[in-house]
Motif scaffolding. Structure first.
Motif, PDB file in Angstrom:
ATOM      1  N   GLU A  15      13.546   6.809   6.706  1.00  0.00           N
ATOM      2  CA  GLU A  15      14.241   6.555   5.443  1.00  0.00           C
ATOM      3  C   GLU A  15      14.886   5.166   5.442  1.00  0.00           C
ATOM      4  OE1 GLU A  15      13.461  10.660   6.009  1.00  0.00           O
ATOM      5  OE2 GLU A  15      14.626   9.301   7.301  1.00  0.00           O
ATOM      6  N   ASP A  16      15.436   4.767   6.587  1.00  0.00           N
ATOM      7  CA  ASP A  16      16.031   3.431   6.682  1.00  0.00           C
ATOM      8  C   ASP A  16      14.983   2.353   6.428  1.00  0.00           C
ATOM      9  OD1 ASP A  16      18.214   4.254   9.501  1.00  0.00           O
ATOM     10  OD2 ASP A  16      18.523   4.451   7.337  1.00  0.00           O
ATOM     11  N   ILE A  17      13.831   2.520   7.033  1.00  0.00           N
ATOM     12  CA  ILE A  17      12.746   1.546   6.902  1.00  0.00           C
ATOM     13  C   ILE A  17      12.314   1.430   5.446  1.00  0.00           C
ATOM     14  CG2 ILE A  17      10.325   1.103   7.467  1.00  0.00           C
ATOM     15  CD1 ILE A  17      10.945   2.331  10.242  1.00  0.00           C
ATOM     16  N   GLN A  18      12.176   2.570   4.781  1.00  0.00           N
ATOM     17  CA  GLN A  18      11.758   2.574   3.379  1.00  0.00           C
ATOM     18  C   GLN A  18      12.805   1.904   2.490  1.00  0.00           C
ATOM     19  OE1 GLN A  18       8.974   3.229   2.012  1.00  0.00           O
ATOM     20  NE2 GLN A  18       9.663   3.019  -0.110  1.00  0.00           N
ATOM     21  N   GLU A  19      14.084   2.169   2.756  1.00  0.00           N
ATOM     22  CA  GLU A  19      15.149   1.606   1.933  1.00  0.00           C
ATOM     23  C   GLU A  19      15.250   0.091   2.112  1.00  0.00           C
ATOM     24  OE1 GLU A  19      16.559   2.924  -0.396  1.00  0.00           O
ATOM     25  OE2 GLU A  19      18.308   1.676  -0.839  1.00  0.00           O
ATOM     26  N   ILE A  20      15.144  -0.383   3.352  1.00  0.00           N
ATOM     27  CA  ILE A  20      15.193  -1.827   3.596  1.00  0.00           C
ATOM     28  C   ILE A  20      13.994  -2.510   2.955  1.00  0.00           C
ATOM     29  CG2 ILE A  20      15.124  -3.626   5.379  1.00  0.00           C
ATOM     30  CD1 ILE A  20      16.719  -1.736   7.185  1.00  0.00           C
ATOM     31  N   PHE A  21      12.838  -1.847   3.022  1.00  0.00           N
ATOM     32  CA  PHE A  21      11.636  -2.385   2.374  1.00  0.00           C
ATOM     33  C   PHE A  21      11.901  -2.561   0.875  1.00  0.00           C
ATOM     34  CE2 PHE A  21       7.201  -3.171   1.781  1.00  0.00           C
ATOM     35  CZ  PHE A  21       6.889  -2.624   0.552  1.00  0.00           C
ATOM     36  N   ARG A  22      12.528  -1.558   0.250  1.00  0.00           N
ATOM     37  CA  ARG A  22      12.821  -1.623  -1.182  1.00  0.00           C
ATOM     38  C   ARG A  22      13.769  -2.778  -1.499  1.00  0.00           C
ATOM     39  NH1 ARG A  22      16.704  -0.810  -4.481  1.00  0.00           N
ATOM     40  NH2 ARG A  22      18.148  -0.215  -2.833  1.00  0.00           N
ATOM     41  N   ILE A  23      14.793  -2.940  -0.664  1.00  0.00           N
ATOM     42  CA  ILE A  23      15.778  -3.997  -0.879  1.00  0.00           C
ATOM     43  C   ILE A  23      15.122  -5.378  -0.804  1.00  0.00           C
ATOM     44  CG2 ILE A  23      17.769  -5.164   0.197  1.00  0.00           C
ATOM     45  CD1 ILE A  23      18.783  -2.319   0.937  1.00  0.00           C
ATOM     46  N   LEU A  24      14.323  -5.589   0.219  1.00  0.00           N
ATOM     47  CA  LEU A  24      13.649  -6.882   0.387  1.00  0.00           C
ATOM     48  C   LEU A  24      12.687  -7.158  -0.764  1.00  0.00           C
ATOM     49  CD1 LEU A  24      12.990  -6.626   4.216  1.00  0.00           C
ATOM     50  CD2 LEU A  24      14.518  -8.268   3.113  1.00  0.00           C
ATOM     51  N   HIS A  25      12.004  -6.127  -1.197  1.00  0.00           N
ATOM     52  CA  HIS A  25      11.062  -6.279  -2.307  1.00  0.00           C
ATOM     53  C   HIS A  25      11.797  -6.697  -3.579  1.00  0.00           C
ATOM     54  CE1 HIS A  25       7.287  -5.588  -4.424  1.00  0.00           C
ATOM     55  NE2 HIS A  25       7.989  -4.993  -5.379  1.00  0.00           N
ATOM     56  N   THR A  26      12.988  -6.128  -3.808  1.00  0.00           N
ATOM     57  CA  THR A  26      13.771  -6.457  -4.992  1.00  0.00           C
ATOM     58  C   THR A  26      14.293  -7.889  -4.932  1.00  0.00           C
ATOM     59  OG1 THR A  26      14.463  -4.139  -5.183  1.00  0.00           O
ATOM     60  CG2 THR A  26      15.746  -5.767  -6.404  1.00  0.00           C
ATOM     61  N   ILE A  27      14.796  -8.290  -3.760  1.00  0.00           N
ATOM     62  CA  ILE A  27      15.290  -9.664  -3.604  1.00  0.00           C
ATOM     63  C   ILE A  27      14.158 -10.661  -3.795  1.00  0.00           C
ATOM     64  CG2 ILE A  27      16.262 -11.333  -1.967  1.00  0.00           C
ATOM     65  CD1 ILE A  27      17.882  -9.069  -0.750  1.00  0.00           C
ATOM     66  N   PHE A  83      19.284  -9.420  10.470  1.00  0.00           N
ATOM     67  CA  PHE A  83      20.498 -10.221  10.356  1.00  0.00           C
ATOM     68  C   PHE A  83      20.166 -11.705  10.217  1.00  0.00           C
ATOM     69  CE2 PHE A  83      23.413  -7.034  10.316  1.00  0.00           C
ATOM     70  CZ  PHE A  83      23.437  -6.223  11.433  1.00  0.00           C
ATOM     71  N   SER A  84      19.102 -12.145  10.865  1.00  0.00           N
ATOM     72  CA  SER A  84      18.686 -13.534  10.733  1.00  0.00           C
ATOM     73  C   SER A  84      18.316 -13.840   9.287  1.00  0.00           C
ATOM     74  CB  SER A  84      17.495 -13.814  11.653  1.00  0.00           C
ATOM     75  OG  SER A  84      17.007 -15.128  11.451  1.00  0.00           O
ATOM     76  N   ALA A  85      17.538 -12.936   8.685  1.00  0.00           N
ATOM     77  CA  ALA A  85      17.122 -13.113   7.293  1.00  0.00           C
ATOM     78  C   ALA A  85      18.322 -12.994   6.356  1.00  0.00           C
ATOM     79  CB  ALA A  85      16.063 -12.082   6.928  1.00  0.00           C
ATOM     80  N   ALA A  86      19.199 -12.009   6.612  1.00  0.00           N
ATOM     81  CA  ALA A  86      20.357 -11.796   5.752  1.00  0.00           C
ATOM     82  C   ALA A  86      21.295 -13.002   5.796  1.00  0.00           C
ATOM     83  CB  ALA A  86      21.104 -10.535   6.173  1.00  0.00           C
ATOM     84  N   GLU A  87      21.498 -13.541   6.998  1.00  0.00           N
ATOM     85  CA  GLU A  87      22.378 -14.705   7.141  1.00  0.00           C
ATOM     86  C   GLU A  87      21.809 -15.908   6.387  1.00  0.00           C
ATOM     87  OE1 GLU A  87      22.779 -16.101  11.122  1.00  0.00           O
ATOM     88  OE2 GLU A  87      24.579 -17.276  10.695  1.00  0.00           O
ATOM     89  N   PHE A  88      20.497 -16.106   6.495  1.00  0.00           N
ATOM     90  CA  PHE A  88      19.864 -17.226   5.801  1.00  0.00           C
ATOM     91  C   PHE A  88      19.974 -17.057   4.294  1.00  0.00           C
ATOM     92  CE2 PHE A  88      17.010 -20.621   4.903  1.00  0.00           C
ATOM     93  CZ  PHE A  88      16.249 -20.204   3.826  1.00  0.00           C
ATOM     94  N   GLU A 135      24.334  -6.569   1.199  1.00  0.00           N
ATOM     95  CA  GLU A 135      25.397  -5.734   1.743  1.00  0.00           C
ATOM     96  C   GLU A 135      24.869  -4.332   2.057  1.00  0.00           C
ATOM     97  OE1 GLU A 135      29.406  -6.258   0.062  1.00  0.00           O
ATOM     98  OE2 GLU A 135      29.375  -4.097  -0.261  1.00  0.00           O
ATOM     99  N   GLN A 136      24.034  -3.791   1.163  1.00  0.00           N
ATOM    100  CA  GLN A 136      23.437  -2.469   1.400  1.00  0.00           C
ATOM    101  C   GLN A 136      22.554  -2.488   2.644  1.00  0.00           C
ATOM    102  OE1 GLN A 136      21.377  -1.104  -2.141  1.00  0.00           O
ATOM    103  NE2 GLN A 136      23.098  -1.723  -3.444  1.00  0.00           N
ATOM    104  N   MET A 137      21.771  -3.560   2.782  1.00  0.00           N
ATOM    105  CA  MET A 137      20.874  -3.665   3.927  1.00  0.00           C
ATOM    106  C   MET A 137      21.669  -3.744   5.230  1.00  0.00           C
ATOM    107  SD  MET A 137      17.641  -6.264   4.479  1.00  0.00           S
ATOM    108  CE  MET A 137      18.601  -7.780   4.520  1.00  0.00           C
ATOM    109  N   GLU A 138      22.735  -4.525   5.218  1.00  0.00           N
ATOM    110  CA  GLU A 138      23.570  -4.646   6.414  1.00  0.00           C
ATOM    111  C   GLU A 138      24.257  -3.321   6.725  1.00  0.00           C
ATOM    112  OE1 GLU A 138      25.898  -7.859   5.013  1.00  0.00           O
ATOM    113  OE2 GLU A 138      24.464  -9.398   5.629  1.00  0.00           O
TER     114      GLU A 138
END
Length: 442
Positions: free
Chosen positions: A41-53, A97-102, A23-26
């Motif tokens: 900053e957006d790029i860094q934050e999304i990177f962090r989210i993906l790394h955590t997942i 969105f493709s990754a998030a949907e999957f 939800e945060q990433m979206e």
């Protein structure tokens, strides 16, 4: 068969964390929807989210979710290392969105007690294609690129080289029922014993302020309990009644959630549909702050999704057709939530084409939903429009990825009936179609 443990709270914690992160990433993508670029900053934050997942999925041994997160994480690692700065959202948003949907789809399978057995191949290919395109653009800019993989065939990632000689033990997730027999278990396998996690409570997010309110009320109750012997009975009853009412309201509030959580998913659906249908669609909402019971919100999500898809696919015309009709090239879908007394009204309206009552009636005849001898003049527009909610009804000549199977509006009508509500469909002359669900709010 390897280690066995009871994941009391662990599975719920994993699901809750991952849904929140998605939800945060979206939100990052949609919050600046008018902006054409992602910031550093957006790029860094999304990177962090993906790394955590990726890490959490690795712990739970949901390899396909971890693989999807990992490959997209690769892209963001590359962006960060290349110092690409601000980047166009086009292309990269589609990957996200493709990754998030999957991942959301796989998480929902787990939530419902199923197996997250989807193939992340499409997500991975999309990420890799974007990465190759990005490399070419960076080369043209003269940017210094990060080092390539040592061996493209090895499957190594930029930020997480393949681990060697560290096989993971298979894990049995014990939900209290004997698992079905399994002849062989490999590293990375998981077993979810029962298809439905009966009597298992879902983990939900609650604002700290709401918990603090309940804590304060329990302290007041405790003080009253200590002083009760020194007080008159009537005074004790009055204070106890007042505290009970406050506590009841506080617990009631915890069950509530803003309808915005549902609206956000609809916004993502419109974004995705506008790309798939090659239509220019604007999405506007009203009433996002309205509070509804969490169970009601969850039950309304699926029918609302079908209504939005219907508006985008059947309602909004192509850019060329809208220009030919003298309409603005960009179509609009409005999603509105209102509360009247104890009823919730959710409306989806579009400024596209109106429903053709004659066409609907003739198709209903072809399908045998009305008598062959039935007369169009004997039916009201409301009765004819209700026919599109019949199972198997569709005016589409061909079946597409989006529609044509005749199941969307059937699901909407069925779910509304289950909730004790009604569905209304009407043309707004010269302004498109409006569909409204009216259901009890609690």
């Amino acid at each position: 068969m390897g280690e066995s443990f009871s994941p009391e709270g662990m599975l719920d914690s994993y699901l809750y964390e991952c849904f929140q992160l998605l939800e945060q990433m979206e939100d990052i993508v949609l919050s600046g929807e008018a902006d054409a670029f992602f910031s550093t900053e957006d790029i860094q934050e999304i990177f962090r989210i993906l790394h955590t997942i990726k890490g959490a999925s690795g712990i739970m041994m949901y390899d396909n979710i971890g693989m999807a997160a990992h490959r997209l994480e690769d892209v963001f690692y590359y962006l960060r290392e290349a110092g690409a700065g601000e980047l166009p959202k086009e292309g990269l948003s589609e990957c996200i969105f493709s990754a998030a949907e999957f991942m959301a789809g796989e998480l929902n399978k787990i939530k419902e007690g199923g197996n997250p057995d989807g193939d992340p191949g499409k997500v991975i290919r999309k990420a890799e294609e974007y990465l190759e395109t990005l490399k070419e653009e960076l080369r043209e800019r003269g940017a210094e690129l990060p080092p390539e993989k040592e061996d493209p065939r090895s499957g190594k990632y930029y930020n997480a080289p393949e681990r060697k000689n560290r096989p993971r033990k298979p894990v049995k997730i014990d939900l209290g029922i004997e698992p079905e027999e399994k002849t062989e278990v490999h590293p990375g396998d998981y077993i979810i014993v029962n298809k439905r996690q009966r009597s298992k409570e879902a983990l939900i997010g609650v604002r700290v302020s709401k918990l603090e309110k309940i804590t304060a009320l329990t302290k007041k109750l405790s003080k009253l309990d200590k002083k009760a012997d020194e007080m008159e009975a009537e005074a004790v009853r009055e204070q106890l009644h007042e505290l009970a009412q406050e506590l009841k309201q506080a617990v009631h509030d915890i069950r509530k959630t803003p309808i915005a959580t549902v609206f956000r998913r609809m916004s993502l659906a419109v974004y995705d549909l506008s790309n798939k249908l090659s239509k220019d669609i604007e999405f506007e909402t009203e009433g996002e702050g309205l509070l509804v019971d969490r169970t009601v919100a969850e039950q309304l999500t699926e029918p609302l999704m079908h209504m939005v898809r219907n508006a985008a696919d059947h309602g909004i015309e192509s850019v060329e057709e809208r220009k030919r009709l003298g309409k603005p090239p960009k179509g609009t879908i409005w999603l509105t939530a209102k509360k009247r007394k104890k009823r919730l009204f959710l409306s989806v309206r579009n400024d596209g084409r109106e429903l053709d009552a004659r066409k609907i009636f003739e198709r209903a005849k072809e399908k045998g939903f009305v008598e062959e001898t039935a007369d169009f003049q004997h039916y009201s527009e409301e009765e004819i429009f209700a026919m599109i909610t019949t199972p198997g009804f569709s005016t589409m000549e061909t079946v597409t990825e989006i529609s044509g199977r005749g199941i969307g509006m059937d699901i909407v009508a069925c779910r509304v009936r289950e909730l004790g509500g009604v569905l209304r469909i009407r043309n707004i002359r010269g302004k498109g179609v409006e569909m409204t669900m009216e259901v009890p709010i609690d």
